[in-house]
Design a protein around this motif. Structure first.
Motif, PDB file in Angstrom:
ATOM      1  N   TRP A  41      -0.098   4.479   3.185  1.00 37.38           N
ATOM      2  CA  TRP A  41      -0.875   3.384   2.593  1.00 37.38           C
ATOM      3  C   TRP A  41      -1.760   3.935   1.479  1.00 37.38           C
ATOM      4  CZ3 TRP A  41      -0.432  -1.641   2.618  1.00 37.38           C
ATOM      5  CH2 TRP A  41       0.174  -2.279   3.700  1.00 37.38           C
ATOM      6  N   TYR A  42      -1.642   3.282   0.302  1.00 36.87           N
ATOM      7  CA  TYR A  42      -2.462   3.613  -0.860  1.00 36.87           C
ATOM      8  C   TYR A  42      -3.249   2.374  -1.278  1.00 36.87           C
ATOM      9  CZ  TYR A  42       0.805   7.544  -1.614  1.00 36.87           C
ATOM     10  OH  TYR A  42       1.571   8.673  -1.480  1.00 36.87           O
ATOM     11  N   ARG A  43      -4.374   2.626  -1.946  1.00 34.57           N
ATOM     12  CA  ARG A  43      -5.000   1.540  -2.671  1.00 34.57           C
ATOM     13  C   ARG A  43      -5.025   1.888  -4.152  1.00 34.57           C
ATOM     14  NH1 ARG A  43     -11.237   0.177  -1.517  1.00 34.57           N
ATOM     15  NH2 ARG A  43     -11.154  -0.614  -3.646  1.00 34.57           N
ATOM     16  N   LEU A  49      -3.679   5.521  -7.943  1.00 32.31           N
ATOM     17  CA  LEU A  49      -3.437   5.265  -6.528  1.00 32.31           C
ATOM     18  C   LEU A  49      -4.105   6.359  -5.704  1.00 32.31           C
ATOM     19  CD1 LEU A  49      -0.846   3.952  -8.035  1.00 32.31           C
ATOM     20  CD2 LEU A  49       0.142   3.992  -5.743  1.00 32.31           C
ATOM     21  N   ARG A  50      -4.753   5.944  -4.630  1.00 30.64           N
ATOM     22  CA  ARG A  50      -5.407   6.900  -3.737  1.00 30.64           C
ATOM     23  C   ARG A  50      -4.901   6.676  -2.319  1.00 30.64           C
ATOM     24  NH1 ARG A  50     -11.526   5.704  -4.725  1.00 30.64           N
ATOM     25  NH2 ARG A  50     -10.652   3.602  -4.993  1.00 30.64           N
ATOM     26  N   SER A  55      -8.910  -4.968  -3.648  1.00 26.62           N
ATOM     27  CA  SER A  55      -8.044  -3.997  -4.312  1.00 26.62           C
ATOM     28  C   SER A  55      -6.589  -4.413  -4.141  1.00 26.62           C
ATOM     29  CB  SER A  55      -8.255  -2.604  -3.697  1.00 26.62           C
ATOM     30  OG  SER A  55      -7.547  -1.608  -4.412  1.00 26.62           O
ATOM     31  N   MET A  56      -5.702  -3.639  -4.779  1.00 23.50           N
ATOM     32  CA  MET A  56      -4.266  -3.738  -4.544  1.00 23.50           C
ATOM     33  C   MET A  56      -3.901  -2.661  -3.536  1.00 23.50           C
ATOM     34  SD  MET A  56      -1.189  -4.943  -5.238  1.00 23.50           S
ATOM     35  CE  MET A  56      -0.730  -5.469  -6.899  1.00 23.50           C
TER      36      MET A  56
END
Lengths: 113, 115
Positions: free
Chosen positions: B34-36, B43-44, B87-88
């Motif tokens: 999972w990234y945000r 992307l993190r 966020s996305m």
């Protein structure tokens, strides 16, 4: 810690012109490098990847990238862009031990007629 | 083709609500992520999982938890949503071959707005 720098936040090119997107990485060992593209409202699609071997890598949609260890760079190129190439492009480096991807901040590409 | 699906494309929640984001992959991949994604930050990584019931923290796990009860499904949980979690959110999966770095395949993303 590994890191990726994409120095260009936004690039505008004319349709049919050549393109080069810059990527510099910092990683202690042999890097595993990726370029992804994200079209508006979409997830990320892999363009190409470098693990080892030939330093010039061919990808989808006519893109290529060249790994230059001496410059810690993995720049993405395309000889002639199309309007459909307008998107955001991300460079990433993977940690071999656990596949964690570290992404750059992205470069947004605008194509003008 | 690998298919990674996410339960919602858009989600609006209130501050303090518990939020579940679901991700399903159909290629029997071992690893899920999972990234945000935030403008100017790229992307993190929030969490990742390399096996059922296994999880590891990524770079920004604070305020999130995850669940992986089945191999194909990886859920991201916001225990008490806050506005700074607007966020996305992108889910990804990879084959997970030992001794190799496999390509990650991404879902379409969930754009979460917390009011």
């Amino acid at each position: 810690a590994q890191s990726v720098t994409q120095p260009d936040i936004h690039i505008t090119v004319s349709e049919g012109a050549s393109l080069e997107l810059r990527c510099n990485y910092s990683y202690g060992a042999t890097p595993y490098l990726f370029w992804y593209v994200q079209s508006p409202g979409q997830g990320l699609q892999l363009l190409l990847k470098y693990f080892s071997g030939d330093t010039l890598v061919q990808g989808i949609k006519g893109f290529e990238a060249e790994f230059k260890r001496s410059q810690s760079s993995f720049n993405l190129r395309k000889p002639s862009v199309h309007w459909s190439d307008a998107a955001e492009y991300f460079c990433a480096v993977a940690d071999f031990g656990n596949e964690k991807l570290t992404f750059g901040t992205g470069t947004r590409l605008t194509i003008i007629p | 083709d690998v298919k990674v699906t996410q339960s919602s494309r858009y989600l609006v929640k209130r501050t303090g609500e518990k939020v579940f984001l679901e991700c399903v992959q159909d290629m029997d991949h071992e690893n899920m992520f999972w990234y945000r994604q935030d403008p100017g930050l790229g992307l993190r990584l929030i969490y990742f999982s390399y096996d059922v019931k296994m999880k590891e923290k990524g770079d920004i796990p604070e305020g999130y938890s995850v669940s992986r009860e089945k191999k194909e499904r990886f859920s991201l949980i916001l225990e008490s949503a806050s506005t700074n979690q607007t966020s996305m959110y992108l889910c990804a999966s990879s084959l997970g071959t030992s001794g190799r770095v496999d390509t990650q395949y991404f879902g379409p993303g969930t754009r979460l707005t917390v009011l």
